[in-house]
Design a protein around this motif. Structure first.
Motif, PDB file in Angstrom:
ATOM      1  N   GLN A 179       0.823  -1.206   0.000  1.00 61.21           N
ATOM      2  CA  GLN A 179       0.000   0.000   0.000  1.00 61.21           C
ATOM      3  C   GLN A 179       0.857   1.256   0.000  1.00 61.21           C
ATOM      4  O   GLN A 179       0.582   2.213  -0.746  1.00 61.21           O
TER       5      GLN A 179
ATOM      6  N   ILE B 143       2.400   1.915  -3.381  1.00 65.03           N
ATOM      7  CA  ILE B 143       1.414   2.509  -4.284  1.00 65.03           C
ATOM      8  C   ILE B 143       1.231   3.993  -3.981  1.00 65.03           C
ATOM      9  O   ILE B 143       1.191   4.830  -4.886  1.00 65.03           O
ATOM     10  N   LEU B 144       1.150   4.320  -2.696  1.00 64.52           N
ATOM     11  CA  LEU B 144       0.994   5.724  -2.305  1.00 64.52           C
ATOM     12  C   LEU B 144       2.218   6.549  -2.710  1.00 64.52           C
ATOM     13  O   LEU B 144       2.110   7.753  -2.947  1.00 64.52           O
TER      14      LEU B 144
ATOM     15  N   CYS C 269      -4.680  -3.526  -4.335  1.00 66.54           N
ATOM     16  CA  CYS C 269      -4.467  -3.067  -5.713  1.00 66.54           C
ATOM     17  C   CYS C 269      -5.767  -2.595  -6.350  1.00 66.54           C
ATOM     18  O   CYS C 269      -5.796  -1.584  -7.062  1.00 66.54           O
TER      19      CYS C 269
ATOM     20  N   LYS D 144      -8.282  -1.330  -4.817  1.00 65.35           N
ATOM     21  CA  LYS D 144      -8.652  -0.072  -4.172  1.00 65.35           C
ATOM     22  C   LYS D 144      -8.017   1.118  -4.880  1.00 65.35           C
ATOM     23  O   LYS D 144      -8.643   2.178  -5.037  1.00 65.35           O
ATOM     24  N   TYR D 145      -6.773   0.951  -5.342  1.00 66.24           N
ATOM     25  CA  TYR D 145      -6.040   2.043  -5.984  1.00 66.24           C
ATOM     26  C   TYR D 145      -5.963   1.890  -7.513  1.00 66.24           C
ATOM     27  O   TYR D 145      -5.269   2.665  -8.167  1.00 66.24           O
ATOM     28  N   ASN D 146      -6.668   0.895  -8.032  1.00 63.82           N
ATOM     29  CA  ASN D 146      -6.696   0.656  -9.480  1.00 63.82           C
ATOM     30  C   ASN D 146      -5.290   0.429 -10.042  1.00 63.82           C
ATOM     31  O   ASN D 146      -4.906   1.005 -11.065  1.00 63.82           O
TER      32      ASN D 146
END
Length: 305
Positions: free
Chosen positions: A28, A31-32, A61, A63-65
Motif C-alpha cells: 500500500q 502505491i501511495l 491493488c 482499491k487504488y486501481n
C-alpha cells in the motif's frame, strides 16, 4: 494489451521487508509513493499461504486501481482474478499460459538476451523483464545483462521493456541509454522503513532520465476526445469486411500502424485486397465517422480564442 504504466513496478519479497512493515502495508505504501504495478513474488509460500496473501494484495491493488501480477503461479492468478502472470524461462510455455489465462490478461516474460526477448514478443508476451542488470540478493543464480544488451532489446522490441535486478537510486541513472519503459524494484522498496518516500524518490529518479525537452503532438486523442470514434471505425471495418478480431487482437491493434494493421488483417482473414485498398477503406470509414460525430475537448483542454 491494456494501457499499463510500467514506470515503477514493485516486486514483493516478504523475507526482505523492513521490520515496521507487513506485506500489505509495504504494498500500500509503495502505491501511495507512486508505484504503478505490483508483482506478488513469494517463492517460499505454500499454495494456501500464497493464495491468502494474494487475496489481500488484490484488494489493495483494486482499491487504488493498480494492476496485480502473480509470479509463476497461474493457478493463484486465476483463483483471485489477478491482472496477469509473470513467467521465467523455465516456467510454463508462453503459448500454453496464454490459452489458460485468456487473451485479456497480462503475461510478462523474464529475459536476459535479445534472442529471448524477441521470442517472447513473437509468442505474444505483453512485456519483458530484462536482467538481472546488477547483482542482487533475490536472484543469486542470475547472469548479468549489460546496458548494451538492454539497449538492443529496447530498440528491437515493440512491447514494453522493464529492467530488473539490483535497481536502486544509484543504478537507475545508468539505464538512461536504453530509454526503457520502466524499472522493477525489490529491495530498494521492500527494505525501506519509509516506503512512500523511498518509492517516490526512485520514481522521480527514473523519470528524470526522460525530462521533456519539447512536446510534439496532434490534436486527435490528445486535445480532442476521439477514442470512441476510432472504436466505431474498427466496428464498421469489421462489419464491412465481415471479419471479427478477438478482444486480445483489438487491444494489440491500437499499437499498430495502418500498414501493419492492413498486413495483419489481410493475412489473417485471407482478404482479397491490397494494403493500399485496406488503408483507403479505413480512411473512408473514418471520414464518415468524423463527419457524423460530435467531438468534444478532452478533460483539461481549454479553448484559448
Amino acid at each position: 494489451m491494456k494501457n499499463i504504466d510500467y514506470t515503477m513496478y514493485y516486486v514483493t519479497d516478504e523475507d526482505l521487508l523492513s521490520s515496521n512493515h507487513t506485506l500489505e502495508t509495504s504494498v500500500q505504501d509503495a502505491i501511495l509513493g507512486g508505484c504503478t504495478m505490483i508483482q506478488l513474488r513469494e517463492k517460499h509460500s505454500s499454495t494456501l499461504d500464497f493464495y491468502n496473501k494474494a487475496v489481500k494484495i488484490k484488494a489493495i491493488c483494486d482499491k487504488y486501481n493498480i494492476p496485480l501480477i502473480i509470479n509463476d503461479r497461474i493457478d493463484v492468478a486465476l483463483a483471485i482474478n489477478a491482472d496477469g502472470v509473470h513467467l521465467g524461462q523455465d516456467d510454463m510455455p508462453l503459448d500454453i499460459a496464454r490459452k489458460i489465462m485468456g487473451d485479456g490478461k497480462i503475461i510478462g516474460i523474464s529475459t536476459s538476451t535479445l534472442d529471448e526477448a524477441l521470442i517472447a514478443q513473437q509468442g505474444g508476451a505483453d512485456y519483458v523483464g530484462v536482467g538481472a542488470m546488477y547483482s542482487t540478493n533475490t536472484k543469486t543464480d542470475a547472469n548479468l545483462t549489460t546496458i548494451n544488451e538492454l539497449t538492443k532489446i529496447k530498440n528491437n522490441l515493440k512491447i514494453p521493456v522493464v529492467a530488473i535486478g539490483g535497481i536502486n537510486l544509484d543504478t537507475i541513472p545508468t539505464l538512461k541509454p536504453a530509454q526503457i519503459d520502466g524499472v522493477a524494484i525489490v529491495s530498494a522498496i521492500s527494505m525501506q522503513e519509509d516506503t512512500v518516500s523511498a518509492t517516490r524518490k526512485l520514481k522521480n529518479t527514473f523519470l528524470k532520465q526522460y525530462q521533456t525537452k519539447g512536446v510534439i503532438f496532434d490534436i486527435d486523442g490528445t486535445l480532442l476526445e476521439t477514442m470512441n470514434i476510432w472504436d466505431n471505425v474498427l466496428l464498421n471495418l469489421m462489419n464491412t469486411l465481415n471479419i471479427s478480431y478477438t478482444e486480445y487482437e483489438i487491444q494489440k491493434i491500437w499499437n499498430m500502424g495502418f500498414a501493419e494493421l492492413a498486413q495483419f488483417s489481410i493475412k489473417k482473414f485471407k482478404l482479397d485486397m491490397s494494403v493500399k485498398e485496406f488503408w483507403q477503406l479505413i480512411k473512408k470509414l473514418s471520414v464518415e465517422e468524423y463527419k457524423n460525430s460530435k467531438i468534444h475537448l478532452k478533460k483539461g483542454a481549454k479553448k484559448t480564442a
